[in-house]
Design a protein around this motif. Structure first.
Motif, PDB file in Angstrom:
ATOM      1  N   SER A  69       0.815  -1.210   0.000  1.00 45.02           N
ATOM      2  CA  SER A  69       0.000   0.000   0.000  1.00 45.02           C
ATOM      3  C   SER A  69       0.852   1.266   0.000  1.00 45.02           C
ATOM      4  O   SER A  69       0.504   2.257  -0.660  1.00 45.02           O
ATOM      5  CB  SER A  69      -0.946  -0.008   1.206  1.00 45.02           C
ATOM      6  OG  SER A  69      -0.213  -0.130   2.417  1.00 45.02           O
ATOM      7  N   ASP A  70       1.980   1.245   0.695  1.00 41.74           N
ATOM      8  CA  ASP A  70       2.833   2.447   0.715  1.00 41.74           C
ATOM      9  C   ASP A  70       3.396   2.748  -0.665  1.00 41.74           C
ATOM     10  O   ASP A  70       3.404   3.913  -1.107  1.00 41.74           O
ATOM     11  CB  ASP A  70       3.978   2.259   1.721  1.00 41.74           C
ATOM     12  CG  ASP A  70       3.499   2.289   3.163  1.00 41.74           C
ATOM     13  OD1 ASP A  70       2.362   2.751   3.401  1.00 41.74           O
ATOM     14  OD2 ASP A  70       4.267   1.843   4.037  1.00 41.74           O
TER      15      ASP A  70
ATOM     16  N   ASP B 139       0.634   4.102  -2.952  1.00 39.37           N
ATOM     17  CA  ASP B 139       0.332   5.510  -2.663  1.00 39.37           C
ATOM     18  C   ASP B 139       1.461   6.424  -3.143  1.00 39.37           C
ATOM     19  O   ASP B 139       1.208   7.543  -3.615  1.00 39.37           O
ATOM     20  CB  ASP B 139       0.083   5.697  -1.170  1.00 39.37           C
ATOM     21  CG  ASP B 139      -1.167   4.975  -0.692  1.00 39.37           C
ATOM     22  OD1 ASP B 139      -1.998   4.601  -1.545  1.00 39.37           O
ATOM     23  OD2 ASP B 139      -1.308   4.775   0.528  1.00 39.37           O
TER      24      ASP B 139
ATOM     25  N   ASN C  43      -6.948   2.711  -6.855  1.00 39.35           N
ATOM     26  CA  ASN C  43      -6.367   3.319  -5.667  1.00 39.35           C
ATOM     27  C   ASN C  43      -7.394   4.180  -4.947  1.00 39.35           C
ATOM     28  O   ASN C  43      -7.502   4.146  -3.705  1.00 39.35           O
ATOM     29  CB  ASN C  43      -5.147   4.152  -6.045  1.00 39.35           C
ATOM     30  CG  ASN C  43      -4.483   4.795  -4.850  1.00 39.35           C
ATOM     31  OD1 ASN C  43      -4.809   5.932  -4.493  1.00 39.35           O
ATOM     32  ND2 ASN C  43      -3.571   4.074  -4.206  1.00 39.35           N
ATOM     33  N   ALA C  44      -8.171   4.945  -5.699  1.00 39.88           N
ATOM     34  CA  ALA C  44      -9.209   5.775  -5.089  1.00 39.88           C
ATOM     35  C   ALA C  44     -10.259   4.924  -4.409  1.00 39.88           C
ATOM     36  O   ALA C  44     -10.770   5.286  -3.333  1.00 39.88           O
ATOM     37  CB  ALA C  44      -9.849   6.664  -6.154  1.00 39.88           C
TER      38      ALA C  44
ATOM     39  N   ARG D 122      -9.770   2.049  -3.029  1.00 41.24           N
ATOM     40  CA  ARG D 122      -9.196   1.477  -1.805  1.00 41.24           C
ATOM     41  C   ARG D 122      -8.968   2.527  -0.728  1.00 41.24           C
ATOM     42  O   ARG D 122      -9.216   2.279   0.454  1.00 41.24           O
ATOM     43  CB  ARG D 122      -7.865   0.779  -2.136  1.00 41.24           C
ATOM     44  CG  ARG D 122      -7.130   0.227  -0.909  1.00 41.24           C
ATOM     45  CD  ARG D 122      -5.874  -0.535  -1.302  1.00 41.24           C
ATOM     46  NE  ARG D 122      -4.892   0.304  -1.972  1.00 41.24           N
ATOM     47  CZ  ARG D 122      -3.991   1.064  -1.339  1.00 41.24           C
ATOM     48  NH1 ARG D 122      -3.966   1.108  -0.005  1.00 41.24           N
ATOM     49  NH2 ARG D 122      -3.116   1.784  -2.014  1.00 41.24           N
ATOM     50  N   THR D 123      -8.501   3.701  -1.130  1.00 37.75           N
ATOM     51  CA  THR D 123      -8.055   4.686  -0.139  1.00 37.75           C
ATOM     52  C   THR D 123      -8.996   5.870   0.021  1.00 37.75           C
ATOM     53  O   THR D 123      -8.861   6.631   0.987  1.00 37.75           O
ATOM     54  CB  THR D 123      -6.676   5.257  -0.546  1.00 37.75           C
ATOM     55  OG1 THR D 123      -6.821   6.029  -1.760  1.00 37.75           O
ATOM     56  CG2 THR D 123      -5.667   4.135  -0.771  1.00 37.75           C
ATOM     57  N   GLY D 124      -9.910   6.056  -0.932  1.00 37.96           N
ATOM     58  CA  GLY D 124     -10.733   7.263  -0.909  1.00 37.96           C
ATOM     59  C   GLY D 124      -9.996   8.497  -1.382  1.00 37.96           C
ATOM     60  O   GLY D 124     -10.460   9.623  -1.156  1.00 37.96           O
ATOM     61  N   SER D 125      -8.862   8.319  -2.060  1.00 32.82           N
ATOM     62  CA  SER D 125      -8.033   9.448  -2.481  1.00 32.82           C
ATOM     63  C   SER D 125      -8.764  10.345  -3.467  1.00 32.82           C
ATOM     64  O   SER D 125      -9.072   9.936  -4.602  1.00 32.82           O
ATOM     65  CB  SER D 125      -6.736   8.939  -3.119  1.00 32.82           C
ATOM     66  OG  SER D 125      -6.031   9.996  -3.747  1.00 32.82           O
TER      67      SER D 125
ATOM     68  N   GLU E 297      -2.892  -3.349  -6.709  1.00 32.65           N
ATOM     69  CA  GLU E 297      -4.038  -2.894  -5.921  1.00 32.65           C
ATOM     70  C   GLU E 297      -4.980  -4.069  -5.632  1.00 32.65           C
ATOM     71  O   GLU E 297      -5.534  -4.178  -4.531  1.00 32.65           O
ATOM     72  CB  GLU E 297      -4.801  -1.787  -6.650  1.00 32.65           C
ATOM     73  CG  GLU E 297      -4.111  -0.430  -6.638  1.00 32.65           C
ATOM     74  CD  GLU E 297      -4.243   0.281  -5.298  1.00 32.65           C
ATOM     75  OE1 GLU E 297      -4.903  -0.243  -4.385  1.00 32.65           O
ATOM     76  OE2 GLU E 297      -3.666   1.383  -5.159  1.00 32.65           O
TER      77      GLU E 297
ATOM     78  N   SER F 242     -14.320  -2.447  -5.423  1.00 32.05           N
ATOM     79  CA  SER F 242     -13.152  -3.049  -4.781  1.00 32.05           C
ATOM     80  C   SER F 242     -12.148  -3.482  -5.844  1.00 32.05           C
ATOM     81  O   SER F 242     -12.506  -4.154  -6.814  1.00 32.05           O
ATOM     82  CB  SER F 242     -13.577  -4.264  -3.950  1.00 32.05           C
ATOM     83  OG  SER F 242     -12.464  -4.868  -3.348  1.00 32.05           O
TER      84      SER F 242
END
Length: 664
Positions: A176-177, A180, A215-216, A218-221, A578, A608
């Motif tokens: 995940s790091d 991101d 990514n969005a 998963r993370t809500g970015s 992801e 997802s």
């Protein structure tokens, strides 16, 4: 007299069949003749929809004097890069190493045994802007081969040593790091004003956008989703997109997506269909839904072949000019639509007096939604009818396995999400063509008119087609498609795996080239490695096969350095990573077809990353359906994540609320 290419199945090679050049196809026989005559090889690589390939053909290969010199001093080999991506990959790597850039037409000169000692792209018929004339290049290299053989061989040995260096150093997993961090790196290159990444020319960043969507999810970015929204809206509203009948062009020559290179490729449209579908799923954007529907319709209307597959491309040229079929001037609009509608359409579509393209013509842009939808539909219908009278661009009706795999996967998913049954019918028909023709005797990369080509499938074909078979399994609930995918992925593991990690692009039993290509970076479409990784992950989720999951993770690791350093060239690998971080979700929708539709659609609406959704009847003979039954007589969705399964859900709204809240 026609040359040897008259017998070729490739439309691109047939375009050169009447050249006075004594062309050969790539073959052992051609190399043997070069060795027997002690002549260098002139290797010319391109594809049917390539504008500058056509230009160089007209200027040089159709010229009798140039052809005579080529025939007297070289063995001339013409390659369709879409039929032989392995040859293209080897010599494109040499071209970029020797010149700092690549592209098509690609022009390489090789020793009689195939080692490159000179490389370039387009050469004009006379010196131009610092580029020598093609005849000058031919003469200089022929003289060097005759008079300075040792120098030439030293160069070829140096280039060959460079080609043999494995640039894919295996890194670690992409957690995940790292994912991101890739978003942050992409944000530095994002064009906030015009959308997309970098400057002109701009190519549709399809695979990067899929990664950002995942990514969005998963993370809500908001940053990741914002880059998707800005890019997708800019592409869809500019000249890159056919505002009359749908479908995306290959790339934009300018930063703002106004003027495209007009060829339309199957792979671009298949990948972008999936991107816009997923953008709509996550945001509910009406623009995203419209573009997804129109792009799918374009693929069915313009690219479907009589055999049920999808053609490779529409050409950029017609009537001797690029873009003639697509561009307009104000006078044409006024004459067709009348003064009022003509002026309204010109302003709406950005058609100006000076023109935004060439010769006073403009591409059509739709930067804002029309203020009168009925009027726009009337105008669009009139313009379409008029355009239909123009000379249509030529179609390369070669069926490429991997690109059809991308199309099948996108259409299968779109058929359920958009409630379009004919999309599903098209996906299944294309998959069946691949089974009946491409897989009838080994695995052929291409076919034409229902006849398999002579060239073997490469890694990207195995990966993309296996994923397509899994997608067809997902919408039909027919276990035979899982068996088909298994055969392809078993071959990937057994014949493409690099013991040092990742995958080669060609099988260990394929034709031996000067080097065995291996490149995990994505370009116009997913690399072989990333295509294989995506399919292996989905297959592992369905079957529980740990060996397939391990192979996928090895493929991700082989691209880890590319993904962290230059994420723009690893979008599909990042998207797969992801899915690994997210599980991915494994969803079995169990029940009769007529009763499970709403639940199936709800499962596919979950954003997802990389979720695997299979819908089928009770008793479907695949591992994901073992001991899965109706619940109180109702269809049920069984959801597992990370080796942990939840209680089955029968209510579509409950499924959505439990595992995400998409707004599409």
């Amino acid at each position: 007299m026609p040359n040897r290419l008259a017998r070729a199945t490739s439309p691109y090679l047939q375009q050169h069949a009447e050249n006075p050049v004594d062309w050969w196809e790539w073959s052992d026989e051609a190399l043997a003749v070069a060795q027997e005559l002690d002549r260098p090889i002139l290797l010319s690589v391109g594809y049917a929809a390539c504008h500058w390939c056509h230009v160089m053909a007209h200027e040089s290969f159709e010229d009798a004097a140039t052809a005579a010199y080529m025939n007297d001093h070289y063995i001339n080999i013409k390659v369709d890069r879409e039929e032989r991506p392995d040859i293209d990959a080897v010599y494109m790597k040499a071209t970029t190493a020797m010149t700092g850039q690549g592209g098509w037409p690609m022009t390489c000169v090789l020793t009689p045994t195939g080692e490159p000692f000179f490389a370039g792209t387009y050469f004009p018929p006379e010196p131009r802007q610092g580029t020598p004339a093609f005849t000058q290049v031919l003469q200089a290299l022929a003289e060097a081969w005759r008079d300075r053989r040792d120098e030439v061989l030293t160069i070829s040995n140096d280039v060959l040593e460079h080609l043999r260096q494995n640039t894919d150093s295996v890194g670690g997993p992409l957690g995940s790091d790292q994912l991101d961090d890739a978003v942050a790196e992409l944000a530095k290159q994002y064009d906030a004003e015009a959308g997309g990444f970098g400057t002109s020319p701009k190519f549709p960043p399809s695979m990067v956008l899929e990664f950002l969507l995942r990514n969005a999810a998963r993370t809500g970015s908001e940053q990741a989703l914002g880059m998707v929204a800005g890019s997708c809206e800019a592409m869809a509203r500019g000249g890159m997109y056919d505002q009359l009948s749908g479908g995306f062009a290959r790339y934009s020559v300018d930063r703002f997506w106004r003027v495209p290179h007009f060829e339309k490729m199957l792979y671009d449209n298949a990948l972008l269909l999936r991107v816009y579908l997923h953008w709509w799923r996550q945001t509910g954007s009406p623009l995203a839904e419209r573009i997804a529907r129109e792009t799918a319709r374009f693929m069915l209307d313009e690219l479907r072949t009589p055999e049920g597959g999808f053609a490779s491309a529409l050409d950029a040229d017609s009537d001797g000019h690029e873009g003639t079929f697509y561009v307009w001037n104000p006078n044409q609009l006024m004459r067709l639509l009348g003064a009022d509608d003509g002026a309204w359409a010109a302003q709406l579509l950005g058609v100006t007096g000076p023109g935004t393209f060439e010769r006073g013509f403009s591409t059509l842009q739709l930067r804002v939604d029309p203020d009168d939808a009925e009027r726009w539909e009337r105008v669009r219908t009139t313009l379409l009818a008029a355009r239909a009278e123009r000379t249509r661009p030529a179609r390369d009706d070669k069926v490429v396995a991997s690109w059809n795999g991308l199309a099948i996967t996108a259409l299968a998913e779109a058929s359920v999400l958009l409630d379009e049954p004919d999309f599903a019918d098209a996906a299944v028909a294309a998959a069946q063509l691949l089974v009946d023709v491409h897989l009838a005797d080994g695995f052929a990369r291409t076919s034409r008119d229902g006849v398999a080509g002579a060239n073997s499938a490469v890694l990207e074909d195995h990966g993309a087609v296996a994923e397509a078979f899994i997608a067809v399994l997902g919408i039909t609930g027919e276990a035979v498609w899982l068996d088909q995918a298994r055969q392809l992925l078993d071959r990937v593991v057994e014949h493409f795996t690099d013991p040092d990690g990742g995958f080669f692009d060609t099988a260990d039993d394929a034709e031996t080239l000067v080097v065995r290509p291996k490149d995990a970076s994505d370009n116009a479409y997913p690399s072989g490695a990333s295509a294989a990784v995506a399919a292996l992950l989905s297959f592992a989720a369905i079957t529980g096969g740990h060996g397939y999951r391990a192979a996928a993770e090895s493929g991700i690791a082989s691209a880890a350095n590319i993904a962290t350093q230059v994420p723009r060239f690893a979008g599909w690998t990042l998207a797969a990573a992801e899915a690994v971080v997210a599980g991915p979700l494994e969803i079995a929708v169990v029940g009769p077809r007529k009763d499970r539709t709403a639940l199936h659609r709800a499962a596919l609406r979950l954003a997802s990353p990389g979720a695997v959704v299979i819908a089928g009847d009770v008793g479907l003979a695949i591992p994901l359906f073992e001991q899965r039954d109706l619940v109180d007589g109702h269809p049920a969705a069984y959801v597992c994540e990370g080796f942990v399964c939840r209680r089955p859900v029968t209510d579509p709204d409950e499924l959505v609320s439990a595992f995400g809240t998409p707004t599409g």
